[in-house]
Design an enzyme around this catalytic site. Structure first.
Site, PDB file in Angstrom:
ATOM      1  N   ARG A 146       0.843  -1.111  -0.045  1.00 53.39           N
ATOM      2  CA  ARG A 146      -0.066  -0.173  -0.080  1.00 53.39           C
ATOM      3  C   ARG A 146       0.940   1.379   0.016  1.00 53.39           C
ATOM      4  O   ARG A 146       0.565   2.295   0.648  1.00 53.39           O
ATOM      5  CB  ARG A 146      -0.828   0.089   1.141  1.00 53.39           C
ATOM      6  CG  ARG A 146      -2.080  -0.998   1.181  1.00 53.39           C
ATOM      7  CD  ARG A 146      -2.925  -1.190  -0.032  1.00 53.39           C
ATOM      8  NE  ARG A 146      -3.884  -2.192   0.200  1.00 53.39           N
ATOM      9  CZ  ARG A 146      -3.538  -3.577  -0.252  1.00 53.39           C
ATOM     10  NH1 ARG A 146      -2.354  -3.626  -0.571  1.00 53.39           N
ATOM     11  NH2 ARG A 146      -4.578  -4.470   0.164  1.00 53.39           N
ATOM     12  N   SER A 195     -10.826   0.155   3.098  1.00 52.80           N
ATOM     13  CA  SER A 195      -9.901   0.151   4.491  1.00 52.80           C
ATOM     14  C   SER A 195      -9.540   1.469   4.759  1.00 52.80           C
ATOM     15  O   SER A 195      -8.705   2.042   4.050  1.00 52.80           O
ATOM     16  CB  SER A 195      -8.806  -0.572   4.329  1.00 52.80           C
ATOM     17  OG  SER A 195      -9.221  -1.971   3.835  1.00 52.80           O
ATOM     18  N   GLU A 199      -4.618   4.560   5.350  1.00 55.26           N
ATOM     19  CA  GLU A 199      -4.507   3.971   4.023  1.00 55.26           C
ATOM     20  C   GLU A 199      -5.311   5.070   3.174  1.00 55.26           C
ATOM     21  O   GLU A 199      -4.734   5.398   2.071  1.00 55.26           O
ATOM     22  CB  GLU A 199      -5.216   2.669   3.836  1.00 55.26           C
ATOM     23  CG  GLU A 199      -4.744   2.164   2.443  1.00 55.26           C
ATOM     24  CD  GLU A 199      -5.483   0.925   2.113  1.00 55.26           C
ATOM     25  OE1 GLU A 199      -5.449  -0.099   2.933  1.00 55.26           O
ATOM     26  OE2 GLU A 199      -6.265   0.610   1.149  1.00 55.26           O
TER      27      GLU A 199
HETATM   28  C1  LIG Z   1     -15.362  -0.176  -1.199  1.00 52.28           C
HETATM   29  C2  LIG Z   1     -14.130  -0.104  -1.462  1.00 52.28           C
HETATM   30  C3  LIG Z   1     -13.042  -1.264  -1.502  1.00 52.28           C
HETATM   31  C4  LIG Z   1     -11.810  -0.908  -1.660  1.00 52.28           C
HETATM   32  N1  LIG Z   1     -10.967  -2.005  -1.612  1.00 52.28           N
HETATM   33  C5  LIG Z   1      -9.784  -1.911  -2.170  1.00 52.28           C
HETATM   34  C6  LIG Z   1      -8.840  -3.061  -1.995  1.00 52.28           C
HETATM   35  O1  LIG Z   1      -9.097  -4.068  -2.131  1.00 52.28           O
HETATM   36  N2  LIG Z   1      -7.339  -2.851  -2.242  1.00 52.28           N
HETATM   37  C7  LIG Z   1      -6.795  -1.390  -2.580  1.00 52.28           C
HETATM   38  O2  LIG Z   1      -5.687  -1.517  -2.736  1.00 52.28           O
HETATM   39  N3  LIG Z   1      -7.513  -0.409  -2.413  1.00 52.28           N
HETATM   40  C8  LIG Z   1      -9.263  -0.625  -2.233  1.00 52.28           C
HETATM   41  N4  LIG Z   1      -9.839   0.625  -2.054  1.00 52.28           N
HETATM   42  C9  LIG Z   1      -9.381   1.875  -2.232  1.00 52.28           C
HETATM   43  C10 LIG Z   1      -9.336   2.300  -3.623  1.00 52.28           C
HETATM   44  O3  LIG Z   1     -10.298   1.846  -4.488  1.00 52.28           O
HETATM   45  C11 LIG Z   1      -7.998   2.399  -4.385  1.00 52.28           C
HETATM   46  O4  LIG Z   1      -7.058   2.965  -3.567  1.00 52.28           O
HETATM   47  C12 LIG Z   1      -8.179   3.030  -5.782  1.00 52.28           C
HETATM   48  O5  LIG Z   1      -6.810   2.897  -6.402  1.00 52.28           O
HETATM   49  C13 LIG Z   1      -8.438   4.665  -5.549  1.00 52.28           C
HETATM   50  O6  LIG Z   1      -8.552   5.091  -6.981  1.00 52.28           O
HETATM   51  P1  LIG Z   1      -9.380   6.503  -7.088  1.00 52.28           P
HETATM   52  O7  LIG Z   1      -9.126   6.718  -8.593  1.00 52.28           O
HETATM   53  O8  LIG Z   1     -10.727   6.552  -6.594  1.00 52.28           O
HETATM   54  O9  LIG Z   1      -8.416   7.308  -6.562  1.00 52.28           O
HETATM   55  P2  LIG Z   1      -8.793   8.662  -5.562  1.00 52.28           P
HETATM   56  O10 LIG Z   1      -9.645   8.544  -4.529  1.00 52.28           O
HETATM   57  O11 LIG Z   1      -9.171   9.778  -6.659  1.00 52.28           O
HETATM   58  O12 LIG Z   1      -7.295   9.410  -5.202  1.00 52.28           O
HETATM   59  C14 LIG Z   1      -6.526   8.672  -4.290  1.00 52.28           C
HETATM   60  C15 LIG Z   1      -5.324   9.468  -4.161  1.00 52.28           C
HETATM   61  O13 LIG Z   1      -4.331   9.243  -5.460  1.00 52.28           O
HETATM   62  C16 LIG Z   1      -4.122  10.534  -6.005  1.00 52.28           C
HETATM   63  N5  LIG Z   1      -4.240  10.253  -7.525  1.00 52.28           N
HETATM   64  C17 LIG Z   1      -5.258   9.807  -8.124  1.00 52.28           C
HETATM   65  N6  LIG Z   1      -5.319   9.685  -9.279  1.00 52.28           N
HETATM   66  C18 LIG Z   1      -3.919  10.299  -9.689  1.00 52.28           C
HETATM   67  C19 LIG Z   1      -3.284  10.119 -10.758  1.00 52.28           C
HETATM   68  N7  LIG Z   1      -3.564   9.898 -11.864  1.00 52.28           N
HETATM   69  N8  LIG Z   1      -2.028  10.906 -10.590  1.00 52.28           N
HETATM   70  C20 LIG Z   1      -1.326  11.123  -9.446  1.00 52.28           C
HETATM   71  N9  LIG Z   1      -2.283  11.171  -8.109  1.00 52.28           N
HETATM   72  C21 LIG Z   1      -3.451  10.658  -8.366  1.00 52.28           C
HETATM   73  C22 LIG Z   1      -5.189  11.508  -5.159  1.00 52.28           C
HETATM   74  O14 LIG Z   1      -4.584  12.805  -5.476  1.00 52.28           O
HETATM   75  C23 LIG Z   1      -5.170  10.810  -4.043  1.00 52.28           C
HETATM   76  O15 LIG Z   1      -4.181  11.325  -3.066  1.00 52.28           O
HETATM   77  C24 LIG Z   1     -11.217   0.230  -1.851  1.00 52.28           C
HETATM   78  C25 LIG Z   1     -12.215   1.684  -1.962  1.00 52.28           C
HETATM   79  C26 LIG Z   1     -13.345   1.233  -1.690  1.00 52.28           C
HETATM   80  C27 LIG Z   1     -14.265   2.331  -1.456  1.00 52.28           C
END
Ligand SMILES: Cc1cc2nc3c(=O)[nH]c(=O)nc-3n(C[C@H](O)[C@H](O)[C@H](O)COP(=O)(O)OP(=O)(O)OC[C@H]3O[C@@H](n4cnc5c(N)ncnc54)[C@H](O)[C@@H]3O)c2cc1C
Length: 342
Positions: free
Chosen positions: A168, A243, A338
């Site tokens: 992570r 998480s 996280e």
């Molecule tokens: C129900 C649920 C289940 C989940 N299960 C998991 C799991 O099993 N495993 C896991 O690892 N995660 C899990 N997550 C967390 C999440 O899905 C991941 O971390 C995912 O990669 C976040 O993507 P996002 O586009 O929504 O990021 P965002 O929430 O939009 O951004 C997250 C971070 O990344 C940065 N960011 C986003 N895009 C970029 C980019 N293109 N360039 C630079 N920085 C960027 C943002 O500034 C922020 O700091 C879960 C979340 C939920 C709600």
């Protein structure tokens, strides 16, 4: 020629799975490299705080206002770069939904992402915390990625090794923060050369329940989807970001002293010789599982997930801090979030 639209006073509630309200001063949609270049020469951009936003599924807007510009990643496209008998190399736009990429791979008989099925968010955010689930991680498939440096305007390609992926974690959470990940290059396996990972007993149980005798990429993906739907709250129904805390990782020495103090503590050895203590167990041990305080709670099926019943980000932060304090007091372990705090 297209121009950049600076949307003003945007309510971010629709753009984060916690469903918290925070008003962004500006929001700009980024659909390609040209948009980033235009943004970078705009005088308005450099005086402002910025935040790249994908699906908003791993972020908590902790304040009522975001006094800066949100760069909403909408860079699309899945392109086949090359293939041989064993594998296929894909170039994927950072704004593509992760679940769409997994679906594309399954429909094309390509293995490597099936254990990461149903993780919300975008492809561009996946490297930030090296997304992982059920024994698989993004770092297993990624070859390289492209970044736009928001400070310098430089475009660079980084290899997997340069991303310093860990549990992570990656360089993008530490030394290299002000970048926009525009696309990923991944290698996935052709089905007949792919080695499925079904080592988790919970995955095996579902496969058995579904009557699967010879697992395939598709059946493993379906099993993971069933498991996740049973275990995790759907953000469309109740706000959450998966998480909230990371599991605690420590060395042999610390793990032994923690066991001496708490003989019940579950400790799992990891392949890199470190040890992992599930944060959910620690939170549950402090009596937080299923607890609700006002409009915030800890999910009743999974103590790692904080759920929002209608509060603001600040209240969620307050509950997270209380949980950290309790775990520290009871077990001498400091939990770290996280979820990214904005
Ligand atoms: C129900 C649920 C289940 C989940 N299960 C998991 C799991 O099993 N495993 C896991 O690892 N995660 C899990 N997550 C967390 C999440 O899905 C991941 O971390 C995912 O990669 C976040 O993507 P996002 O586009 O929504 O990021 P965002 O929430 O939009 O951004 C997250 C971070 O990344 C940065 N960011 C986003 N895009 C970029 C980019 N293109 N360039 C630079 N920085 C960027 C943002 O500034 C922020 O700091 C879960 C979340 C939920 C709600």
């Amino acid at each position: 020629m297209s121009y950049l639209c600076w949307e003003e006073s945007v309510d971010l509630r629709q753009y984060n799975t916690f469903n918290v309200c925070s008003i962004a001063r500006y929001l700009v949609r980024i659909r390609g490299m040209e948009d980033l270049k235009k943004l970078h020469v705009s005088p308005r951009f450099h005086g402002l705080r910025n935040l790249v936003l994908g699906g908003g599924s791993n972020i908590l807007f902790a304040t009522q206002d975001f006094d800066g510009v949100i760069l909403k990643n909408e860079i699309g496209g899945i392109e086949l770069l090359s293939q041989d008998d064993h594998s296929t190399v894909l170039r994927v736009g950072g704004g593509v939904e992760w679940t769409s990429l997994v679906k594309y791979c399954i429909e094309n008989g390509l293995g490597g992402l099936e254990n990461l099925s149903l993780i919300p968010g975008t492809v561009g955010a996946a490297p930030i915390q090296n997304i992982g689930a059920y024994g698989a991680e993004l770092s297993d498939v990624i070859l390289s990625l492209e970044i736009f440096n928001l400070s310098t305007g430089e475009v660079t390609t980084m290899s997997r090794d340069e991303c310093l992926f860990e549990y992570r974690d990656s360089i993008f959470k530490r030394e290299l923060k002000n970048v926009f990940i525009t696309c990923l290059i991944i290698r996935v396996n052709k089905e007949r050369f792919h080695c499925l990972n079904t080592e988790y007993s919970s995955v095996q149980d579902i496969l058995q329940e579904q009557g699967v005798i010879t697992p395939t990429i598709r059946s493993v993906s379906e099993a993971i989807c069933i498991l996740r739907r049973r275990k995790l709250p759907d953000p469309k129904i109740v706000g959450n970001a998966g998480s909230f805390f990371k599991n605690f990782v420590c060395d042999d020495f610390l793990s032994q002293s923690l066991v001496k103090r708490n003989p019940q503590i579950p400790i799992f050895p990891k392949p890199d010789r470190s040890f992992m203590i599930p944060a959910a167990w620690l939170i549950e041990g402090c009596g937080w599982k299923g607890k609700r305080v006002g409009e915030v709670g800890v999910f009743s099926n999974h103590a790692l997930v904080l759920v929002n019943y209608g509060s603001r980000g600040g209240e969620i932060m307050s509950m997270a801090k209380l949980i950290v304090q309790d775990v520290q007091a009871q077990y001498g372990i400091e939990l770290t979030p996280e979820v990214n705090i904005a």
